[in-house]
Scaffold this motif. Structure first.
Motif, PDB file in Angstrom:
ATOM      1  N   THR A  99       5.092  10.214   7.782  1.00 27.59           N
ATOM      2  CA  THR A  99       5.905   9.096   7.110  1.00 27.59           C
ATOM      3  C   THR A  99       7.102   8.291   8.115  1.00 27.59           C
ATOM      4  O   THR A  99       7.555   7.294   8.006  1.00 27.59           O
ATOM      5  CB  THR A  99       6.644   8.994   5.597  1.00 27.59           C
ATOM      6  N   GLY A 130      -0.425  11.150   9.268  1.00 27.40           N
ATOM      7  CA  GLY A 130      -0.340  12.163   8.275  1.00 27.40           C
ATOM      8  C   GLY A 130       1.164  12.467   8.147  1.00 27.40           C
ATOM      9  O   GLY A 130       1.581  13.456   7.684  1.00 27.40           O
ATOM     10  N   ILE A 184       1.067  -1.049  -0.088  1.00 26.64           N
ATOM     11  CA  ILE A 184       0.099   0.104  -0.044  1.00 26.64           C
ATOM     12  C   ILE A 184       0.686   1.300   0.166  1.00 26.64           C
ATOM     13  O   ILE A 184       1.844   1.448   0.995  1.00 26.64           O
ATOM     14  CB  ILE A 184      -1.102  -0.045   1.140  1.00 26.64           C
ATOM     15  N   SER A 243      -7.357  12.516   9.483  1.00 27.27           N
ATOM     16  CA  SER A 243      -8.641  12.244   9.357  1.00 27.27           C
ATOM     17  C   SER A 243      -9.162  11.026   8.899  1.00 27.27           C
ATOM     18  O   SER A 243     -10.343  10.600   8.945  1.00 27.27           O
ATOM     19  CB  SER A 243      -9.347  13.447   8.391  1.00 27.27           C
ATOM     20  N   GLN A 244      -8.297  10.339   8.436  1.00 24.91           N
ATOM     21  CA  GLN A 244      -8.371   8.803   8.013  1.00 24.91           C
ATOM     22  C   GLN A 244      -7.899   7.895   9.028  1.00 24.91           C
ATOM     23  O   GLN A 244      -7.780   6.631   8.605  1.00 24.91           O
ATOM     24  CB  GLN A 244      -7.680   8.539   6.466  1.00 24.91           C
ATOM     25  N   GLY A 264      -5.113   8.097  10.340  1.00 27.53           N
ATOM     26  CA  GLY A 264      -3.477   7.925  10.185  1.00 27.53           C
ATOM     27  C   GLY A 264      -2.798   8.976  10.870  1.00 27.53           C
ATOM     28  O   GLY A 264      -3.306   9.430  11.923  1.00 27.53           O
ATOM     29  N   THR A 287       0.256   8.051   2.332  1.00 29.80           N
ATOM     30  CA  THR A 287       0.045   8.310   3.973  1.00 29.80           C
ATOM     31  C   THR A 287      -1.356   8.345   4.206  1.00 29.80           C
ATOM     32  O   THR A 287      -1.966   9.534   3.612  1.00 29.80           O
ATOM     33  CB  THR A 287       1.109   9.522   4.240  1.00 29.80           C
ATOM     34  N   ALA A 288      -1.823   7.880   5.332  1.00 33.51           N
ATOM     35  CA  ALA A 288      -2.943   8.001   5.625  1.00 33.51           C
ATOM     36  C   ALA A 288      -3.374   9.401   6.629  1.00 33.51           C
ATOM     37  O   ALA A 288      -2.424   9.652   7.401  1.00 33.51           O
ATOM     38  CB  ALA A 288      -3.698   6.969   6.658  1.00 33.51           C
ATOM     39  N   ALA A 289      -3.934  10.338   6.168  1.00 32.61           N
ATOM     40  CA  ALA A 289      -4.074  11.618   6.820  1.00 32.61           C
ATOM     41  C   ALA A 289      -4.715  11.216   8.375  1.00 32.61           C
ATOM     42  O   ALA A 289      -5.332  10.183   8.591  1.00 32.61           O
ATOM     43  CB  ALA A 289      -5.020  12.657   6.194  1.00 32.61           C
TER      44      ALA A 289
END
Length: 319
Positions: A198, A196, A184, A191-192, A194, A187-189
């Protein structure tokens, strides 16, 4: 005898090209020949429905007359002018090579249908295609009916069919490495769900309150237990007070005063801050309690010691 022969001729004609009437009595479609071969040409004859099909023949279904030839209309949106028919007879698996179906290396799934007059759509248990165009269709349990394949060119459904999953082609079977993070990208934010970021350091910057101006401060959960905050103190709880009225403490005796320490409970670890003016011979200790610390001063000499008023005592609690 003549009447009988005429009736027999008409019956055969009706069976070979029986019209299906639509609204207003107009012919909507004609039933095609009972065999797998369509007429070689047409000329404004209207739609035709092919009744039977065998492997490699014209597919069973609806055809329309286009530019003098019958073109398949049923199942799929690819290049459907020459579908390849795959017949199941109480079977579970059919494998068709590219050399057999003649549709190149990217044939499309045209759907599977029951062998009865309803011709109901049936979903295959799996439909796999190798890079060389070989197709394997699996039904579970064993099944009787027909499936169709179409040439891949001219397909208009969403950018083409899937040729591989996780780098594997053909009938893909799930493995323990599927959906691994290494497969995958991006980068997951926050709000998702994650960070935000790396890197771990960047994630702390993104998730913690601003670190600017907070060097060497401690991080703790705020009083409302709703977020974290920076604090200058080294203690989880702090309190201080000026305590008076100690009087003269007799030899070997002790006197106690309460110092407010909001949030304290019995068993807390306390760090005491003693006044520098404490009289000689006086020893002190602090004992945690509910929302307070008990300050105990004891005289360890052989005679009474007067303790002056106005002394400030401080305490910190560590959790």
């Amino acid at each position: 005898m003549k009447h009988f022969l005429a009736l027999l001729f008409l019956t055969g004609w009706c069976l070979s090209a029986q019209p299906i009437f639509g609204g207003g009595g107009k012919v909507a479609a004609r039933i095609g020949p009972s065999g797998p071969t369509l007429p070689a040409s047409c000329s404004g004859d209207g739609p035709l429905y092919q009744l039977t099909a065998v492997d490699g023949s014209n597919a069973r279904g609806a055809y329309n007359c286009v530019n003098g030839a019958y073109v398949y209309m049923g199942g799929g949106s690819g290049s459907a002018s020459s579908p390849y028919v795959v017949t199941f007879s109480n079977e579970t698996t059919k494998t068709i090579t590219a050399a057999t179906h003649g549709l190149g290396t990217s044939p499309l799934d045209g759907g599977c249908f029951t062998a009865d007059t309803l011709r109901a759509k049936v979903n295959a248990s799996s439909w796999g295609r190798l890079a060389d165009g070989e197709v394997t269709i699996t039904m579970d349990p064993a099944w009787t009916g027909t499936c169709t394949l179409h040439a891949g060119s001219g397909y208009t459904g969403g950018g083409g069919d899937v040729s591989s999953v996780f780098g594997r082609t053909g009938a893909v079977v799930a493995t323990t490495s599927d959906y691994a993070f290494s497969q995958i990208s991006g980068t997951a934010a926050i709000s998702q769900g994650g960070t935000g970021a790396t890197t771990a350091a960047a994630a702390r910057v993104a998730l913690f309150p601003s670190m600017t101006g907070n060097a060497l401060k401690r991080v703790r959960v705020n009083t409302g237990a709703t977020d974290i905050e920076y604090v200058t103190s080294s203690y989880d709880l702090e309190g201080s007070a000026t305590l008076s009225s100690w009087g003269t403490i007799g030899a070997g005796a002790c006197v106690e005063k309460n110092l407010t320490l909001t949030g304290a409970v019995s068993g807390d670890k306390l760090v005491a801050g003693w006044p520098s003016t404490l009289e000689a011979g006086i020893m002190g200790m602090m004992i945690p309690g509910t929302d307070l610390a008990v300050v105990r001063l004891c005289n360890v000499t052989g005679s009474g010691v007067a303790v002056a008023d106005g002394k400030t005592f401080a305490v910190g609690a560590l959790r």
